[in-house]
Design a protein around this motif. Structure first.
Motif, PDB file in Angstrom:
ATOM      1  N   LEU A 156       0.840  -1.201   0.000  1.00 54.66           N
ATOM      2  CA  LEU A 156       0.000   0.000   0.000  1.00 54.66           C
ATOM      3  C   LEU A 156       0.873   1.249   0.000  1.00 54.66           C
ATOM      4  N   PHE A 157       1.951   1.169   0.761  1.00 52.69           N
ATOM      5  CA  PHE A 157       2.870   2.297   0.845  1.00 52.69           C
ATOM      6  C   PHE A 157       3.484   2.609  -0.518  1.00 52.69           C
ATOM      7  N   VAL A 158       3.882   1.552  -1.239  1.00 56.76           N
ATOM      8  CA  VAL A 158       4.498   1.779  -2.558  1.00 56.76           C
ATOM      9  C   VAL A 158       3.496   2.458  -3.494  1.00 56.76           C
ATOM     10  N   ILE A 159       2.246   1.995  -3.450  1.00 56.15           N
ATOM     11  CA  ILE A 159       1.220   2.613  -4.294  1.00 56.15           C
ATOM     12  C   ILE A 159       1.087   4.095  -3.937  1.00 56.15           C
ATOM     13  N   MET A 160       1.012   4.364  -2.637  1.00 58.62           N
ATOM     14  CA  MET A 160       0.855   5.739  -2.174  1.00 58.62           C
ATOM     15  C   MET A 160       2.101   6.563  -2.486  1.00 58.62           C
ATOM     16  N   ALA A 161       3.302   5.922  -2.401  1.00 58.28           N
ATOM     17  CA  ALA A 161       4.557   6.652  -2.599  1.00 58.28           C
ATOM     18  C   ALA A 161       4.622   7.238  -4.004  1.00 58.28           C
ATOM     19  N   VAL A 162       4.146   6.467  -4.989  1.00 60.59           N
ATOM     20  CA  VAL A 162       4.142   6.971  -6.358  1.00 60.59           C
ATOM     21  C   VAL A 162       3.390   8.296  -6.383  1.00 60.59           C
TER      22      VAL A 162
END
Lengths: 283, 294
Positions: free
Chosen positions: B271-277
């Motif tokens: 989820l963090f990677v998705i949000m990081a983008v």
């Protein structure tokens, strides 16, 4: 003005317009009206399946008395206040200090620190959930109001720093040059120049933070389990499990949860809107 | 000592002033986030010692059908949430008139925004209650029977997102109302002189001036969609059978209910990677704007 204002002379058009707006508003807030009405209903009315019509029998006082005496709602409510108020004050203090420094002192990495504050604020809560919970367990703070206060102060400081930094950066430069010319130390500048001028920003920020923290549910369920520390949001979710079809009591509980932010909003509406748009639009 | 302080206070004071915020934020928020990435490489029940298992959590996750259900629901949330900015703009355009009493009516439109999402969840689970809910009443009026949307795996996510759209639309409306009050009267006037009307006026003269507001509205809406947790927890607990779960809820469930903290951390990391983008895109935009301004 856009859309074009309806001229003052067109009385009928104006009346029609207001009527249409009220009509849409009734649909918009319909579910909420129904909850308010149902918190006034008697148990029999609810058992009879009347959830949306006018109450045939009122039980206003009984419902709210029941919520406060037969459930721990009063305790939850108090907990929410104990959590929310110190958190708001803590964030206001920290973010005034950090916002002042970030807006008025150029140092290497200034932009990076700022970016970390802003970026951290957008992180999904789940990414910090396990370590924060573990940290609170190790500090012996798990299942105390202090755990929630520390978390909320830390997290909201990100947004609040962005907010205060932008506000202080927009203050006229002349004031700070004058302070420097007078030989004021950074601390004196903060106390005599910044703090008197940021009051409106603090008011706006305070109301926003109050709403955010009061309405928090995720951290309430992650960091607390006992009724003696749980805030209203988590409390309401509990009540729903126990009072499955006692809709009159659940709606009274819902109103108890909803009322403080709504009252704060109406008392300080200008600040609230200014805060939301300042915080967001200036970003 | 005193002269030392006097010599250095020009930088010492600012450093001391920013320290409390910086330390608290780094320790509680930033370090914790990084630590989760570390935990995701372990098997851990939250109490005992952690056991290093490398990427096994991720391997398991990518073979977990529930992960794809949650991911699909996250996409549904994102797509449906994009209705909030245009709906918010529509209501803002509707109510942006200076007539006696409108100020009060406008503020009533804002109410969903300040409601706790738990309260919104309760309100809507009630709209959807079979037989007695508002939805059931409306369907009956047309002589039909409403489906029990919250216990139907095909409808449940749409029903929950609809509930969440209520406060989100109010949020966007507040932003657009502020934007509408900052429009340039000259441009609007010039447009009117040139005979721009209706859709053309909105499309070519008003919306370009609202670009900044639209950017913010979309940003808060994306974050809101990816953060969705409260409403799901209150309305469905991810059910029936996980069909309304999203990554945020699945993570919570795996950690808190199943004591699989390592696996939970892995879900959070995805989820963090998705949000990081998204965060990187957002930050680069505001930093660029800052540098233009400076």
């Amino acid at each position: 003005m856009y859309p074009r204002p309806i001229p003052e002379t067109a009385i009928w058009q104006r009346r029609l317009y207001v009527a249409v707006v009220i009509g849409i508003l009734i649909v918009w807030l319909g579910p909420l009206f129904a909850v308010v009405l149902t918190s006034f209903r008697s148990m029999q009315d609810v058992m009879g399946g009347n959830l949306w019509g006018w109450p045939t029998q009122f039980g206003l006082i009984e419902n709210y008395t029941a919520v406060f005496t037969q459930t721990p709602m009063a305790q939850y409510f108090l907990n929410s206040l104990i959590i929310t108020i110190p958190s708001v004050i803590g964030v206001l203090i920290l973010s005034t200090l950090s916002g002042f420094v970030l807006s008025r002192y150029r140092f290497p990495g200034n932009m990076l620190v700022f970016a970390l504050f802003v970026g951290g604020n957008f992180l999904p809560h789940q990414i910090m959930m396990i370590p924060v919970r573990d940290l609170m367990v190790r500090l012996g703070l798990y299942d105390t109001t202090m755990a929630l206060i520390i978390f909320h102060v830390a997290f909201q400081t990100g947004f609040a720093t962005l907010f205060m930094r932008n506000f202080i950066a927009a203050l006229p430069d002349e004031l700070f040059q004058a302070a420097r010319a007078e030989g004021a130390t950074p601390f004196q500048t903060l106390v005599h120049v910044v703090i008197p001028l940021v009051r409106p920003a603090l008011a706006a920020l305070a109301i926003l933070l109050f709403t955010f923290i009061w309405n928090d549910y995720f951290w309430a369920v992650v960091l607390t389990i006992s009724d003696s520390v749980k805030p209203v949001t988590a409390g309401l979710a509990n009540l729903r499990g126990e009072w499955v079809s006692a809709w009159n009591l659940i709606s009274a509980g819902t109103i108890v949860v909803a009322v403080p932010p709504v009252i704060m909003f109406f008392l300080m509406q200008k600040h609230f809107i200014a805060g939301l748009t300042m915080g967001a639009v200036k970003g | 000592m005193k002269t030392l302080w006097r010599h250095h206070r020009w930088w010492l004071t600012p450093t001391l002033l920013i320290m409390p915020a910086a330390i608290l934020f780094s320790v509680v928020i930033l370090a914790s986030s990084v630590e989760s990435l570390w935990i995701s490489l372990h098997e851990w029940d939250g109490f005992g010692p952690m056991r290093w298992i490398g990427l096994d959590n991720y391997r398991e996750l990518f073979n977990d059908p529930q992960f794809y259900v949650s991911l699909k629901n996250n996409v549904i949330w994102l797509v449906m949430f994009m209705l909030a900015p245009p709906l918010g703009l529509a209501i803002a355009l509707l109510v942006n008139q200076k007539i006696r009493g409108m100020r009060f009516l406008k503020s009533l439109f804002f109410i969903p925004l300040v409601l706790a999402s738990v309260a919104v969840g309760v309100v809507f689970s009630w709209v959807y209650t079979p037989q007695f809910g508002l939805l059931a009443i409306i369907f009956r009026f047309f002589g039909a029977t409403a489906p029990a949307v919250l216990s139907d795996e095909h409808f449940v996510t749409f029903a929950v997102v609809t509930a969440a759209l209520w406060p989100q639309t109010a949020f966007c409306m507040v932003l657009y109302l502020a934007g509408l009050n900052n429009l340039s009267e000259d441009l609007i006037g010039a447009g009117r002189v040139d005979g721009a009307k209706g859709w053309n006026m909105l499309r070519h003269i008003v919306l370009p001036q609202l670009t900044q507001v639209t950017f913010i509205a979309i940003a808060v809406t994306v974050v809101g969609a990816l953060r969705s947790f409260d409403i799901i927890s209150v309305m469905t607990s991810g059910g029936p059978f996980g069909s309304s779960s999203v990554l945020a809820y699945q993570m919570f469930e795996q950690s808190i209910f199943s004591y699989r903290f390592g696996y939970g951390a892995a879900i959070a990391s995805v989820l963090f990677v998705i949000m990081a983008v998204f965060i990187v895109w957002y930050l680069s935009r505001i930093i660029r704007a800052e540098e233009r301004g400076a």
